[in-house]
Design an enzyme around this catalytic site. Structure first.
Site, PDB file in Angstrom:
ATOM      1  N   ARG A  18      -1.455   1.457   5.452  1.00 52.03           N
ATOM      2  CA  ARG A  18      -1.828   1.534   4.027  1.00 52.03           C
ATOM      3  C   ARG A  18      -2.874   0.480   3.655  1.00 52.03           C
ATOM      4  O   ARG A  18      -2.864  -0.059   2.551  1.00 52.03           O
ATOM      5  CB  ARG A  18      -0.605   1.365   3.108  1.00 52.03           C
ATOM      6  CG  ARG A  18       0.391   2.488   3.187  1.00 52.03           C
ATOM      7  CD  ARG A  18      -0.036   3.664   2.312  1.00 52.03           C
ATOM      8  NE  ARG A  18       0.815   4.816   2.535  1.00 52.03           N
ATOM      9  CZ  ARG A  18       1.853   5.141   1.768  1.00 52.03           C
ATOM     10  NH1 ARG A  18       2.151   4.409   0.729  1.00 52.03           N
ATOM     11  NH2 ARG A  18       2.567   6.198   2.049  1.00 52.03           N
ATOM     12  N   ARG A  22      -3.647   1.406  -3.093  1.00 55.86           N
ATOM     13  CA  ARG A  22      -3.594   0.846  -4.440  1.00 55.86           C
ATOM     14  C   ARG A  22      -3.765  -0.664  -4.549  1.00 55.86           C
ATOM     15  O   ARG A  22      -3.936  -1.183  -5.639  1.00 55.86           O
ATOM     16  CB  ARG A  22      -2.295   1.274  -5.122  1.00 55.86           C
ATOM     17  CG  ARG A  22      -2.349   2.715  -5.579  1.00 55.86           C
ATOM     18  CD  ARG A  22      -1.017   3.196  -6.073  1.00 55.86           C
ATOM     19  NE  ARG A  22      -0.048   3.179  -4.986  1.00 55.86           N
ATOM     20  CZ  ARG A  22       1.185   3.655  -5.089  1.00 55.86           C
ATOM     21  NH1 ARG A  22       1.612   4.150  -6.221  1.00 55.86           N
ATOM     22  NH2 ARG A  22       1.995   3.619  -4.052  1.00 55.86           N
ATOM     23  N   ARG A  31     -10.490   6.639  -7.174  1.00 56.92           N
ATOM     24  CA  ARG A  31      -9.404   7.617  -7.333  1.00 56.92           C
ATOM     25  C   ARG A  31      -9.125   8.000  -8.786  1.00 56.92           C
ATOM     26  O   ARG A  31      -8.346   8.927  -9.044  1.00 56.92           O
ATOM     27  CB  ARG A  31      -8.114   7.041  -6.725  1.00 56.92           C
ATOM     28  CG  ARG A  31      -7.923   7.234  -5.228  1.00 56.92           C
ATOM     29  CD  ARG A  31      -7.603   8.687  -4.851  1.00 56.92           C
ATOM     30  NE  ARG A  31      -6.650   9.316  -5.758  1.00 56.92           N
ATOM     31  CZ  ARG A  31      -5.338   9.117  -5.767  1.00 56.92           C
ATOM     32  NH1 ARG A  31      -4.785   8.339  -4.872  1.00 56.92           N
ATOM     33  NH2 ARG A  31      -4.560   9.714  -6.644  1.00 56.92           N
ATOM     34  N   ASP A  67      -2.507  12.028   4.040  1.00 60.70           N
ATOM     35  CA  ASP A  67      -1.070  11.816   3.856  1.00 60.70           C
ATOM     36  C   ASP A  67      -0.323  12.687   4.846  1.00 60.70           C
ATOM     37  O   ASP A  67      -0.855  13.714   5.302  1.00 60.70           O
ATOM     38  CB  ASP A  67      -0.636  12.147   2.425  1.00 60.70           C
ATOM     39  CG  ASP A  67       0.759  11.610   2.155  1.00 60.70           C
ATOM     40  OD1 ASP A  67       0.883  10.427   1.826  1.00 60.70           O
ATOM     41  OD2 ASP A  67       1.739  12.363   2.338  1.00 60.70           O
ATOM     42  N   TYR A 142      11.610  15.393   4.002  1.00 61.33           N
ATOM     43  CA  TYR A 142      10.980  15.777   2.731  1.00 61.33           C
ATOM     44  C   TYR A 142      11.180  17.264   2.441  1.00 61.33           C
ATOM     45  O   TYR A 142      11.477  17.667   1.316  1.00 61.33           O
ATOM     46  CB  TYR A 142       9.485  15.445   2.738  1.00 61.33           C
ATOM     47  CG  TYR A 142       9.213  13.966   2.524  1.00 61.33           C
ATOM     48  CD1 TYR A 142       9.472  13.367   1.293  1.00 61.33           C
ATOM     49  CD2 TYR A 142       8.709  13.168   3.549  1.00 61.33           C
ATOM     50  CE1 TYR A 142       9.233  12.010   1.091  1.00 61.33           C
ATOM     51  CE2 TYR A 142       8.470  11.815   3.348  1.00 61.33           C
ATOM     52  CZ  TYR A 142       8.731  11.251   2.115  1.00 61.33           C
ATOM     53  OH  TYR A 142       8.506   9.916   1.912  1.00 61.33           O
TER      54      TYR A 142
END
Ligand code: CP3
Length: 330
Positions: A18, A22, A31, A67, A142
């Protein structure tokens, strides 16, 4: 690439899970107003976001911006990535009928992956690009739970209670994952990482029975590049994660690297393993902990410095910059 292959290196190489995301103001800026899955299908954005941490930190590898749910979405599964939550699936897969949603992936399903990797490899020059995929267990969690899960109850219920259905689901996911990795390698990815982030929920004997045959098939299918296998909370699984066939085993912060080297055994390099939360502490703490990891990493046959999991969004990018310089000067 040399550290992954357990060859001598001028300094310990470093990248961060990552590293794009962010914690970077330049990421938040590009973004703005664009949903996560739209950015993952837009080559210009993928290229820009992948390169941002390379420019800022001078890390030794780029990781493809995407992702783990992208290939599943690409074969038609109705899902979204909700900010602050993660992947959410409209119709969770819980029976034979549900499996039909998982048809095989083809390169035409992900043209933006091929296009952006081709462009990235040109921009990156000598810096390797790491391709990646989610591992079948983490993807299955998921898809079965319908979203993020603490204990993976429904996932394990299928695994233990309906093993034939479980293996059929794992087979289909393995086909998708393997093709997705091959597409990235054909486009120019230099190495791959398989993220089995949530597999630490499973005991070693159950890993062997329900997961290992599938992860072995994945690693055997991409043997032309260095392969990294990563999960969180995998202290008891480090040996069997190595048996799956990667060149490098990723270690979270719970097991020191010298102990991890003993658990994984000979013939593997290690990746890791600074607790991402340590980057929120003063620099002196980061420095002391990072040096300890670098020293312990010498017990492994090869060491790629990384965090034990992804960069936290509140991390100060200057800490990461200093850490990268420290690793390179060691
Ligand atoms: C479990 C998992 C996912 N996605 C991924 C994993 C395995 C790694 C891990 O264990 O963290 C993998 C992933 N996701 C992302 C990358 C990009 C490359 C990188 O810099 O590492 C990678 C390698 C971007 C992303 N993937 C996501 C973001 C944040 C979305 C945003 O910026 O709006 C990024 C940068 C969304 C996502 N996607 C997922 C989660 C849990 C989240 C976070 C949800 C949130 O907190 O908002 C599923």
């Amino acid at each position: 690439m040399r550290a992954c292959r357990r060859q001598p290196v001028p300094h310990t190489p470093v990248w961060y899970m990552r590293q794009a995301g962010r914690s970077l103001p330049e990421y938040l800026k590009v973004r703005e107003g664009i949903p996560m899955l739209t950015s993952c299908a837009t080559p210009d954005l993928i290229v820009e976001i992948t390169l941002q941490p390379i420019r800022r930190y001078g890390v030794d590898a780029a990781i493809f911006f995407s992702d783990i749910v992208v290939p599943v979405k690409a074969v038609g599964v109705d899902l979204d990535i909700k900010p602050g939550v993660g992947p959410v699936i409209a119709d969770p897969i819980r029976d034979r009928k549900g499996l039909e949603a998982l048809r095989p992936l083809t390169p035409d399903d992900v043209p933006y992956v091929t296009e952006s990797i081709t462009a990235l490899v040109g921009e990156l020059g000598a810096t390797p690009l790491i391709g990646f995929a989610g591992a079948p267990f983490t993807l299955a969690s998921y898809l079965i739970e319908g979203g993020p899960s603490k204990n993976h109850d429904r996932t394990k219920a299928m695994m233990y209670g309906e093993p034939a259905l479980w293996h059929a689901l794992m087979e289909r996911l393995t086909d998708i994952v393997l093709e997705h990795l091959r597409i990235q390698i054909r486009a120019g990815a230099s190495a791959i990482q398989l993220f089995d982030s949530w597999v630490g929920a499973v005991a070693p004997d159950d890993y062997r029975e329900f997961i290992l045959p599938h992860t072995q098939r994945i690693f055997a299918g991409v043997a032309e590049v260095p392969r990294i296998h990563f999960g969180v909370g995998t202290g008891e699984l480090l040996g069997v994660l190595g048996e799956a066939g990667p060149d490098v085993v990723g270690v979270d912060w719970r097991v020191p690297l010298d102990e991890a080297a003993r658990r994984v055994g000979p013939g593997k390099a290690l990746q890791g393993n600074l607790d991402p939360a340590i980057l929120l502490a003063p620099w002196e703490v980061v420095e002391r902990r990072a040096l300890d990891i670098l020293r312990r990493g010498r017990e492994a046959e090869g060491h790629v410095f990384n965090l034990g999991h992804g960069v936290l969004p509140s991390t100060d990018p200057d800490q990461i910059k200093r850490l990268t310089e420290l690793v390179h000067s060691f």
